[in-house]
Every structure is written in C-alpha cells, then in structure tokens.
Design a protein around this motif. Structure first.
Motif, PDB file in Angstrom:
ATOM      1  N   GLU A  30     -33.315  21.956  12.936  1.00 55.46           N
ATOM      2  CA  GLU A  30     -34.531  21.975  12.106  1.00 55.46           C
ATOM      3  C   GLU A  30     -34.525  23.166  11.152  1.00 55.46           C
ATOM      4  O   GLU A  30     -34.877  23.040   9.970  1.00 55.46           O
ATOM      5  CB  GLU A  30     -35.753  22.032  13.013  1.00 55.46           C
ATOM      6  N   ASP A  31     -34.108  24.327  11.637  1.00 58.93           N
ATOM      7  CA  ASP A  31     -34.169  25.550  10.831  1.00 58.93           C
ATOM      8  C   ASP A  31     -33.122  25.589   9.725  1.00 58.93           C
ATOM      9  O   ASP A  31     -33.302  26.310   8.736  1.00 58.93           O
ATOM     10  CB  ASP A  31     -34.021  26.780  11.729  1.00 58.93           C
ATOM     11  N   ILE A  32     -32.024  24.856   9.884  1.00 59.92           N
ATOM     12  CA  ILE A  32     -31.004  24.875   8.820  1.00 59.92           C
ATOM     13  C   ILE A  32     -31.118  23.663   7.906  1.00 59.92           C
ATOM     14  O   ILE A  32     -30.318  23.492   6.991  1.00 59.92           O
ATOM     15  CB  ILE A  32     -29.575  24.973   9.401  1.00 59.92           C
ATOM     16  N   PHE A  33     -32.123  22.821   8.136  1.00 62.25           N
ATOM     17  CA  PHE A  33     -32.384  21.674   7.264  1.00 62.25           C
ATOM     18  C   PHE A  33     -33.462  22.098   6.266  1.00 62.25           C
ATOM     19  O   PHE A  33     -34.636  22.165   6.599  1.00 62.25           O
ATOM     20  CB  PHE A  33     -32.844  20.482   8.112  1.00 62.25           C
ATOM     21  N   HIS A  34     -33.052  22.428   5.060  1.00 65.13           N
ATOM     22  CA  HIS A  34     -33.972  22.958   4.038  1.00 65.13           C
ATOM     23  C   HIS A  34     -34.688  24.200   4.570  1.00 65.13           C
ATOM     24  O   HIS A  34     -35.909  24.306   4.508  1.00 65.13           O
ATOM     25  CB  HIS A  34     -34.990  21.893   3.607  1.00 65.13           C
ATOM     26  N   GLY A  35     -33.910  25.129   5.128  1.00 59.05           N
ATOM     27  CA  GLY A  35     -34.470  26.366   5.660  1.00 59.05           C
ATOM     28  C   GLY A  35     -34.727  27.385   4.564  1.00 59.05           C
ATOM     29  O   GLY A  35     -34.580  27.100   3.366  1.00 59.05           O
ATOM     30  N   PRO A  36     -35.111  28.601   4.947  1.00 61.92           N
ATOM     31  CA  PRO A  36     -35.468  29.625   3.961  1.00 61.92           C
ATOM     32  C   PRO A  36     -34.310  30.042   3.055  1.00 61.92           C
ATOM     33  O   PRO A  36     -34.528  30.554   1.962  1.00 61.92           O
ATOM     34  CB  PRO A  36     -35.946  30.803   4.825  1.00 61.92           C
ATOM     35  N   TYR A  37     -33.063  29.837   3.499  1.00 64.73           N
ATOM     36  CA  TYR A  37     -31.909  30.200   2.678  1.00 64.73           C
ATOM     37  C   TYR A  37     -31.099  28.978   2.269  1.00 64.73           C
ATOM     38  O   TYR A  37     -29.897  29.045   2.053  1.00 64.73           O
ATOM     39  CB  TYR A  37     -31.018  31.199   3.414  1.00 64.73           C
ATOM     40  N   GLY A  38     -31.773  27.832   2.170  1.00 61.95           N
ATOM     41  CA  GLY A  38     -31.096  26.603   1.793  1.00 61.95           C
ATOM     42  C   GLY A  38     -30.716  25.761   3.003  1.00 61.95           C
ATOM     43  O   GLY A  38     -31.119  26.041   4.136  1.00 61.95           O
ATOM     44  N   SER A  39     -29.926  24.720   2.750  1.00 57.89           N
ATOM     45  CA  SER A  39     -29.500  23.807   3.807  1.00 57.89           C
ATOM     46  C   SER A  39     -28.052  24.082   4.198  1.00 57.89           C
ATOM     47  O   SER A  39     -27.233  24.454   3.355  1.00 57.89           O
ATOM     48  CB  SER A  39     -29.632  22.355   3.341  1.00 57.89           C
ATOM     49  N   PHE A  40     -27.772  23.877   5.479  1.00 51.98           N
ATOM     50  CA  PHE A  40     -26.425  24.088   6.001  1.00 51.98           C
ATOM     51  C   PHE A  40     -25.994  22.863   6.793  1.00 51.98           C
ATOM     52  O   PHE A  40     -26.828  22.157   7.374  1.00 51.98           O
ATOM     53  CB  PHE A  40     -26.378  25.320   6.910  1.00 51.98           C
ATOM     54  N   LEU A  41     -24.706  22.633   6.831  1.00 54.06           N
ATOM     55  CA  LEU A  41     -24.127  21.572   7.652  1.00 54.06           C
ATOM     56  C   LEU A  41     -23.311  22.208   8.766  1.00 54.06           C
ATOM     57  O   LEU A  41     -22.665  23.234   8.566  1.00 54.06           O
ATOM     58  CB  LEU A  41     -23.229  20.664   6.809  1.00 54.06           C
ATOM     59  N   ILE A  42     -23.363  21.587   9.937  1.00 61.79           N
ATOM     60  CA  ILE A  42     -22.498  21.990  11.046  1.00 61.79           C
ATOM     61  C   ILE A  42     -21.351  20.993  11.065  1.00 61.79           C
ATOM     62  O   ILE A  42     -21.555  19.803  11.338  1.00 61.79           O
ATOM     63  CB  ILE A  42     -23.255  21.996  12.386  1.00 61.79           C
ATOM     64  N   CYS A  43     -20.149  21.469  10.765  1.00 62.24           N
ATOM     65  CA  CYS A  43     -19.014  20.567  10.566  1.00 62.24           C
ATOM     66  C   CYS A  43     -18.079  20.481  11.762  1.00 62.24           C
ATOM     67  O   CYS A  43     -16.938  20.027  11.625  1.00 62.24           O
ATOM     68  CB  CYS A  43     -18.264  20.951   9.292  1.00 62.24           C
ATOM     69  N   ASP A  44     -18.535  20.928  12.896  1.00 62.94           N
ATOM     70  CA  ASP A  44     -17.835  20.693  14.172  1.00 62.94           C
ATOM     71  C   ASP A  44     -18.867  20.887  15.270  1.00 62.94           C
ATOM     72  O   ASP A  44     -18.941  21.953  15.881  1.00 62.94           O
ATOM     73  CB  ASP A  44     -16.650  21.635  14.338  1.00 62.94           C
TER      74      ASP A  44
END
Length: 279
Positions: A129-143
C-alpha cells in the motif's frame, strides 16, 4: 546536487525535498547541527547504493531494518531475527529430487501460529500500500519471494533486500527501449513483466501484474494453512480475487484499493482482540 541525483533515480516528485532533509539528518553523525566535509563524503558514498536509499524511504514506516550506522559504503542495520518469511533451504543435491508440491508443503511446516502469520501478512499488505503512489512515487517489487522478507520478535514484517525494488519511472524507461519478439522478452528483474507490442517490436511499459497480486500469491499458502475454518472460504476467495488483479485493467486503482482494504479488514477482525494485534 543531492536533490538532482535523487530525481534521476526516483523521478520528479514534490516530496523529494523532504527526503533530502531526512538524508541531511542522517549525515549529521555527531548531531552538531551541521554536516562536515568528511560526513558529507561518507554519506555521498553510502547513497551511491540504491538499496540504502530505498531502505531510508521505507524506514519511517517500519518496512525495512533501521540504519544503525555507516562509514562510507559500509553500513549496519538492525538485526532481523527471523527469515526468510517462510520456507526451508534444502541442500542442493536434494532440490531436484523433491517434487514441487511437496516442497511447497514443506515451506509451511515451520511457521508461527495463524494469528501471528496474519499480523506478518498485514505488514506485507501495508508495504504494498505504501509504495503504490506513495509520498516518493510508485515502486515495483521485481522479485517478491519469501527469501527477501523476515520478521521481528514482535512479528513485524521487514523487507530485508531492497535491491528487489525499482522506481516505476525507472522501470518504464527501461521497458520502453527494450526490443521484443514475444511477451517472454519483456521482463525486468525476476517477475516484473509487460507485454510485447508485436507491431512495433517494443515492450509496453505497463506492468502486467501489480505488486498486490504478487503479494497475495506469495501469501496464499502461508495464510490458508491453519486458517480458522469460519474464515477460510472468504479468505480464499479474497486471495484469489487479489491474485487475478492485472496492472493494465481499467479502474485498476479503485479495484486495487478495494481488494487491499477488504483483505486487511478481514485479517484485522480476526486478530484485533488478541495480543498479536499489539504494535
């Protein structure tokens, strides 16, 4: 200079200035209110490692081990006593002899009680939830494998390998220039996939599966084993709905939030009255 470097890694974001302030606070090792030249050099060397920068982004939310100290590119974080999240490390001669189904079952043999697994799982959902459109943008977990996560004595989840994370802007830039013949050519890391535009022979930039779908896939066996009988059917339905999420579907943001909130609420109802709910 620090701001421009972070913009190159994380993309344009209005909150990057506050990140720079956080980094300057870390850089002030002796807490004298200013950053000396040796402190600045040491911190600069540290921040060349993307995993440290990403760890700092998530540290305030408790998703990564706390940074305890550093000297240049050598650093120390808090110990995470339990890891991986689940699973057994078999000796390599045995791996090829153990059927996949049996190995998946063995992965769940030595896990905490179900309420504690529910609390740990909520930690993973909150990370997503926190890395989906978070305060510093969005991140993907690739593993999104169990090996990259652990938990504390209080059963709080920690991401122990931030190298598996990538800013979504960086992911899109990388995929945009990638040539392809089939969808199998469009992969970043271990499991961040897009589809191939067969006409342009270029990879599309939209990830096929969002973090949440992969997280639910990782948690399915973990949560269903030992789940209370009154809960199991509804939990299984929600997990499969979650695993079916696709990144390029219409209304994905709304569907993502709805499934995430429903799953968290279901788990919280089961543990809110127990001692395992304490933070």
């Amino acid at each position: 200079m620090s701001l421009s470097v972070h913009q190159s890694k994380l993309g344009e974001d209005p909150n990057l200035a506050s990140l720079v302030g956080q980094i300057l606070s870390v850089a002030d090792g002796n807490r004298d209110g200013r950053v000396s030249l040796p402190e600045a050099r040491s911190t600069w060397a540290l921040l060349q490692m993307d995993e440290v920068l990403l760890g700092l982004l998530l540290q305030d939310r408790g998703h990564t081990p706390r940074l305890l100290g550093y000297c240049g590119d050598l650093y120390m974080t808090e110990r995470v006593p339990y890891g991986p999240l689940y699973g057994l490390s078999l000796p390599w001669p045995l791996v090829s002899w153990v059927p996949g189904g049996l190995q998946r079952a063995m992965d769940q043999w030595f896990t905490p009680s179900w309420p504690r697994k529910a609390k740990i799982s909520m930690g993973l959902l909150e990370l997503v939830e926190d890395i989906f459109h978070g305060p510093y943008g969005s991140f993907l977990i690739c593993d999104l494998a169990a090996a990259h996560f652990g938990y504390t004595d209080r059963h709080e989840l920690r991401l122990t390998n931030t190298r598996v994370m990538v800013p979504e802007d960086e992911f899109r830039r990388s995929m945009q220039v990638l040539r392809c013949e089939t969808d199998a050519d469009c992969v970043y890391g271990v499991d961040c996939h897009t589809s191939c535009d067969s006409t342009a022979r270029r990879c599309r930039v939209e990830p096929v599966r969002p973090n949440l779908a992969k997280a639910c896939g990782a948690l399915k066996d973990y949560l269903l084993r030992g789940a209370p009988s009154a809960l199991r059917e509804e939990l299984e339905q929600q997990l499969y709905s979650c695993m079916a999420l696709r990144g390029n579907a219409g209304q994905m943001n709304m569907e993502h939030s709805l499934i995430l909130n429903n799953l968290k609420a279901l788990l919280w109802r089961q543990i809110s009255h127990t001692k395992d709910s304490r933070r």
